[in-house]
Design an enzyme around this catalytic site. Structure first.
Site, PDB file in Angstrom:
ATOM      1  N   TYR A 142       7.079  12.736   6.961  1.00 49.44           N
ATOM      2  CA  TYR A 142       7.347  14.178   6.944  1.00 49.44           C
ATOM      3  C   TYR A 142       8.286  14.484   5.792  1.00 49.44           C
ATOM      4  O   TYR A 142       9.291  13.784   5.596  1.00 49.44           O
ATOM      5  CB  TYR A 142       7.990  14.605   8.271  1.00 49.44           C
ATOM      6  CG  TYR A 142       8.320  16.081   8.362  1.00 49.44           C
ATOM      7  CD1 TYR A 142       7.316  17.047   8.365  1.00 49.44           C
ATOM      8  CD2 TYR A 142       9.643  16.509   8.469  1.00 49.44           C
ATOM      9  CE1 TYR A 142       7.620  18.398   8.461  1.00 49.44           C
ATOM     10  CE2 TYR A 142       9.957  17.861   8.568  1.00 49.44           C
ATOM     11  CZ  TYR A 142       8.933  18.800   8.565  1.00 49.44           C
ATOM     12  OH  TYR A 142       9.240  20.140   8.661  1.00 49.44           O
ATOM     13  N   ASP A 237      11.909  10.078  -0.341  1.00 51.85           N
ATOM     14  CA  ASP A 237      12.501  11.133   0.475  1.00 51.85           C
ATOM     15  C   ASP A 237      13.534  10.459   1.373  1.00 51.85           C
ATOM     16  O   ASP A 237      13.188   9.835   2.385  1.00 51.85           O
ATOM     17  CB  ASP A 237      11.411  11.834   1.287  1.00 51.85           C
ATOM     18  CG  ASP A 237      11.990  12.949   2.148  1.00 51.85           C
ATOM     19  OD1 ASP A 237      13.214  12.964   2.354  1.00 51.85           O
ATOM     20  OD2 ASP A 237      11.208  13.791   2.624  1.00 51.85           O
ATOM     21  N   LYS A 265      20.315  16.640   5.181  1.00 50.43           N
ATOM     22  CA  LYS A 265      21.087  16.257   6.363  1.00 50.43           C
ATOM     23  C   LYS A 265      22.538  15.857   6.026  1.00 50.43           C
ATOM     24  O   LYS A 265      23.377  16.715   5.862  1.00 50.43           O
ATOM     25  CB  LYS A 265      20.352  15.153   7.127  1.00 50.43           C
ATOM     26  CG  LYS A 265      18.937  15.651   7.554  1.00 50.43           C
ATOM     27  CD  LYS A 265      18.280  14.816   8.587  1.00 50.43           C
ATOM     28  CE  LYS A 265      16.834  15.180   8.813  1.00 50.43           C
ATOM     29  NZ  LYS A 265      16.554  16.105   9.882  1.00 50.43           N
TER      30      LYS A 265
HETATM   31  N1  PLP Z   1      12.254  15.065   4.676  1.00 46.67           N
HETATM   32  C1  PLP Z   1      12.537  14.312   5.754  1.00 46.67           C
HETATM   33  C2  PLP Z   1      12.418  12.823   5.662  1.00 46.67           C
HETATM   34  C3  PLP Z   1      12.965  14.920   6.938  1.00 46.67           C
HETATM   35  O1  PLP Z   1      13.235  14.167   8.012  1.00 46.67           O
HETATM   36  C4  PLP Z   1      13.071  16.325   6.975  1.00 46.67           C
HETATM   37  C5  PLP Z   1      13.506  17.001   8.213  1.00 46.67           C
HETATM   38  O2  PLP Z   1      13.717  16.427   9.233  1.00 46.67           O
HETATM   39  C6  PLP Z   1      12.770  17.068   5.826  1.00 46.67           C
HETATM   40  C7  PLP Z   1      12.366  16.397   4.697  1.00 46.67           C
HETATM   41  C8  PLP Z   1      12.891  18.550   5.827  1.00 46.67           C
HETATM   42  O3  PLP Z   1      14.223  18.909   5.895  1.00 46.67           O
HETATM   43  P1  PLP Z   1      14.647  20.359   6.450  1.00 46.67           P
HETATM   44  O4  PLP Z   1      14.370  20.348   7.915  1.00 46.67           O
HETATM   45  O5  PLP Z   1      16.100  20.455   6.108  1.00 46.67           O
HETATM   46  O6  PLP Z   1      13.821  21.354   5.711  1.00 46.67           O
END
Ligand code: PLP
Length: 439
Positions: A142, A237, A265
């Protein structure tokens, strides 16, 4: 009816599904969500005054625990100066410097307000830099909810059974190629077919949105090699793994360098901030230096920068990550041991302050398919059993657990003790979910 139920009934009138982010709805575990009103250390207090030991930690940012005094003090101090100016401030420079020091792959960084924005823009930069359109992502990873990344996505999209969202034009989705996590052969085949059209490979180097899947030996190095061969960018990511599995994230832990890193985060310390960064040569394609446009009214907001900086400062304490990893190990080993004793098939994974629980006999957990084959009903019963005893795990079998520096050895032993009773119930009773529990 308790306050959480009353609030949820009211919320459903005004917010779709009663929530502002889908997994919060408890859709993945059935029952009504809990409304919380405060957090301190490793504990949350709900709208009815009940306490829960929290293994969600706001989905990862709160590595120090709730309302950590150092973070609260720095944010309060900054707050006195105003909420933000839509202009440059010293604190964003300080945080940028700190991020570059902790993650040397990042020579330049840009702050944004969410992980979604960060991943979306990193992809745009990769496309602008390489002048190519296609990307490769992995099933169950994700990267937020930007159009080109909501294809075979994990997290809430997987929990709700809509990994490829409606509302995304085919023309956009077609530019996203998907491989199974840990399957280098599939990535090789995609490169062999589309090689010089591929701008980037993006992945969570430790997949943490389809529960917790570690990269097999050679997987990250193999991706690096393929990206070099075809002149594509490798994007990690690290929204979850950054500052959680090691001070330098998965990049430092595995020693395989990407071209760009996406952060979120922890970098915002619990307030809305995220970032992406990498080699200066690539980052210089961003406006105002280059042709790739990105902007944000609240980007680099001083309160979020203060929370992020205060958090990162404390991660540099000696033994911080050894302690965190030791806690994750104690918890997962304890849960496996007591589950086995009760006759419940449980596998676990842990790395740094992250852990995953899999209700399955199979020791092979390497891809999304392996996670989907776990006993999801058993997870739901475990979740509600623990919740009714005041232990709050993420309300989905596809999410991971988070441990903070505030979780004590006693908290962890208590969790194992309670779990041993719940496992025995799982093995012996066909109980209904004691919905919306707490102590
Ligand atoms: N990338 C990863 C690995 C994530 O776990 C998340 C959210 O949990 C995101 C991107 C997206 O972040 P946000 O919820 O701050 O938009």
């Amino acid at each position: 009816m308790n306050n959480s139920k009353l609030l949820f009934a009211e919320a459903k009138k005004y917010l779709p599904g009663g929530v502002n982010s889908p997994v919060r709805s408890f859709y993945g575990v059935t029952g009504d969500p809990i409304f919380f009103k405060s957090g301190k250390g490793a504990y949350l207090t709900d709208a009815d005054g009940r306490q829960f030991l929290d293994y969600v930690c706001s989905w990862g940012p709160l590595i120090l625990g709730h309302a950590h005094p150092h973070v609260i003090a720095k944010v309060s101090e900054t707050l006195q100066q105003g909420l933000g100016f839509g202009a440059s401030t010293e604190i964003e420079v300080k945080l940028a410097k700190k991020v570059c020091e902790l993650m040397p792959t990042i020579e330049m960084v840009r702050f944004v307000s969410s992980g979604t924005e960060a991943a979306m823009t990193a992809i745009r930069v990769a496309r602008g830099f390489t002048k190519r359109n296609k990307i490769i992502k992995f099933a169950g990873c994700y990267h937020g909810h930007a159009d080109s990344l909501l294809v075979s996505a994990g997290s809430g999209a997987l929990t709700l059974g809509i990994p490829s969202s409606a509302g995304i034009p085919d023309a956009v989705a077609q530019e996203t190629l998907v491989a199974e996590f840990n399957r280098l052969d599939e990535v090789k085949a995609l490169f062999a077919r589309y090689g010089n059209e591929i701008a980037a490979v993006i992945l969570e180097p430790v997949a943490a949105n389809m529960n917790l899947i570690l990269p097999n030996d050679g997987f990250l190095a193999g991706l690096r090699q393929l990206c070099d061969e075809y002149k594509s960018l490798l994007i990690y990511d690290e929204v979850i793994t950054g500052f959680r599995i090691a001070k330098g994230g998965a990049t430092a832990h595995y020693g395989v360098q990407p071209d760009l890193i996406v952060l979120g985060k922890i970098v915002g310390g619990g307030l809305p901030a995220a970032a992406f960064g990498g080699k200066a040569e690539i980052m210089r394609t961003l406006a105002p230096l280059g042709p790739v446009y990105q902007a944000g009214t609240l980007s680099g907001n001083p309160l979020a920068m203060a929370a992020g900086l205060a958090t990162l400062e404390l991660l540099e304490m000696p033994e911080f990550y050894d302690d965190l990893s030791a806690k994750s190990r104690t918890l997962t080993e304890g849960l496996e041991r007591t589950a086995k004793r009760a006759g419940v098939a449980l596998q676990t994974r842990h790395i740094g302050g992250a852990f995953g629980l899999f209700f399955t006999e199979s020791a092979t957990i390497e891809s999304e398919g392996d996670v989907k084959r776990c006993d999801l009903q058993l997870f739901k019963r475990f979740f509600h059993g623990m919740l009714s005893e005041g232990i709050y795990f993420a309300p989905s079998a596809f999410e991971i657990g988070f441990i903070s520096a505030s979780h004590t050895e006693e908290d962890i032993q208590r969790t194992i003790h309670i779990a041993s009773k719940v496992f025995t119930d799982l093995a012996t009773k066909q109980f209904d979910f004691p919905l919306n529990g707490g102590v």
